[in-house]
Write a protein that holds these residues in place. Sequence first.
Motif, mmCIF file in Angstrom:
data_model
loop_
_atom_site.group_PDB
_atom_site.id
_atom_site.type_symbol
_atom_site.label_atom_id
_atom_site.label_comp_id
_atom_site.label_asym_id
_atom_site.label_seq_id
_atom_site.Cartn_x
_atom_site.Cartn_y
_atom_site.Cartn_z
ATOM 1 N N ASN A 78 33.821 -10.574 14.174
ATOM 2 C CA ASN A 78 35.022 -9.325 14.735
ATOM 3 C C ASN A 78 35.105 -7.969 13.715
ATOM 4 O OD1 ASN A 78 35.407 -10.929 16.903
ATOM 5 N ND2 ASN A 78 37.036 -11.807 15.534
ATOM 6 N N ILE A 79 34.798 -9.021 12.690
ATOM 7 C CA ILE A 79 34.077 -6.793 11.337
ATOM 8 C C ILE A 79 32.779 -6.373 11.916
ATOM 9 C CG2 ILE A 79 33.819 -6.188 9.230
ATOM 10 C CD1 ILE A 79 35.404 -8.553 7.727
ATOM 11 N N ALA A 80 31.673 -6.987 12.207
ATOM 12 C CA ALA A 80 30.952 -6.235 12.710
ATOM 13 C C ALA A 80 30.995 -5.539 14.227
ATOM 14 C CB ALA A 80 29.797 -7.604 12.766
ATOM 15 N N PHE A 85 39.020 -2.587 16.704
ATOM 16 C CA PHE A 85 39.073 -2.189 17.872
ATOM 17 C C PHE A 85 37.383 -2.479 18.898
ATOM 18 C CE2 PHE A 85 39.723 1.120 15.184
ATOM 19 C CZ PHE A 85 40.881 1.583 16.055
ATOM 20 N N GLY A 86 37.150 -3.784 18.898
ATOM 21 C CA GLY A 86 35.994 -4.642 19.029
ATOM 22 C C GLY A 86 36.130 -5.626 20.009
ATOM 23 N N PRO A 87 36.252 -6.466 20.699
ATOM 24 C CA PRO A 87 36.018 -7.579 21.268
ATOM 25 C C PRO A 87 36.355 -8.565 20.470
ATOM 26 C CG PRO A 87 34.053 -7.646 21.994
ATOM 27 C CD PRO A 87 34.105 -5.858 21.524
ATOM 28 N N GLU A 92 34.571 -12.137 24.088
ATOM 29 C CA GLU A 92 33.174 -11.577 24.009
ATOM 30 C C GLU A 92 32.445 -13.254 24.554
ATOM 31 O OE1 GLU A 92 30.336 -14.630 20.745
ATOM 32 O OE2 GLU A 92 31.044 -12.522 19.989
ATOM 33 N N HIS A 93 33.111 -14.645 24.720
ATOM 34 C CA HIS A 93 32.784 -15.587 25.390
ATOM 35 C C HIS A 93 33.019 -14.943 26.678
ATOM 36 C CE1 HIS A 93 33.311 -18.648 21.664
ATOM 37 N NE2 HIS A 93 32.325 -18.036 21.815
ATOM 38 N N TYR A 264 27.902 -2.157 19.291
ATOM 39 C CA TYR A 264 29.178 -2.247 17.998
ATOM 40 C C TYR A 264 28.721 -1.422 17.192
ATOM 41 C CZ TYR A 264 30.670 -5.431 22.381
ATOM 42 O OH TYR A 264 31.083 -6.173 23.397
ATOM 43 N N PRO A 265 29.359 -1.474 16.314
ATOM 44 C CA PRO A 265 29.248 -0.870 14.469
ATOM 45 C C PRO A 265 28.256 -1.667 14.865
ATOM 46 C CG PRO A 265 31.679 -1.052 15.062
ATOM 47 C CD PRO A 265 30.830 -1.548 16.651
ATOM 48 N N LEU A 266 27.941 -3.152 14.589
ATOM 49 C CA LEU A 266 27.269 -3.250 13.794
ATOM 50 C C LEU A 266 26.098 -4.786 14.436
ATOM 51 C CD1 LEU A 266 28.072 -3.938 9.347
ATOM 52 C CD2 LEU A 266 26.448 -2.627 10.755
#
Length: 280
Positions: A78-80, A85-87, A92-93, A264-266
């Motif tokens: 989730n951090i990556a 702000f990301g899912p 994601e699933h 996403y960021p990473l």
Amino acid sequence: MSSLTAHGRDAHGRRPAPLERIAGLLREPTDVPAEPSAGYLDLLGPQAGPTPTLAQRVMQSTFLPRIYERVWRPVGFNIAKGWPFGPDTAEEHALARDWLGLGQPGDAGPGATVLDVACGPGNVTRALAAGVAEDGLVVGLDASRTMLEEAVAHAVPAPGRAAIGYVRGNAVDLPFRDGCFDAVCCFGALYLFDDPWAALDAMTRVLKPGGRLVVLTSRRPDLPLAQTGGGLVRALVGVRMFGDREITRALTDRGLTGVRQRRYPLMQMVGARLEGPGTG
């Protein structure tokens, strides 16, 4: 294995056990015990592979599988993906099921045959099964015994959902016949493979014409020094950081179309469909 009807049953109306059904998908005939002691089909046995990288050793440890689903996966991924702000994991699933052409919990899709490559402790495998009707089959494949032990421990049959079976096998040289899966996914593992391109070759090979492939993998930010930093990460821990166009180009080069990508960021999520006769 007996031939199955469209509803996943044999000529006698019996629905074979998941591992028996999986045996019918293999390239090489394999005797499958009715109740293997490990709870999964082991196609690797005691053979020793090449010395794994630091990241691969962590994945094969006895400690990580115990915390993977509750701590490692939700926090790290989730951090990556840019939390908050990301899912999150549930989003994601849901997106994976949508891109793979499956249903959603409470509205299961067709009885598809689905492969989860490098399934780990089975968290994504179970999430995919929630979108497949009970006559379908979801197969989780991993090389780590400790991960599969955790997956089997949580493989509780759910009414109305597809059967789940696990295989210990090689993700880069998948043991399945050509064109036998409706959908294939690989979440959070492609960047660990020594040869990710061979793994994508294998995933494409086992897809049926019209089948869908979804990959969630690392992303190298388009920033100064990111190329050097990505090379350092790979050298130190064995994690490859993919550029924004590497995965999308790899899929189109393998004959997949309708490529879509979320960055996403990473991390990045990339999906596509395999064209073939009659898929237009």
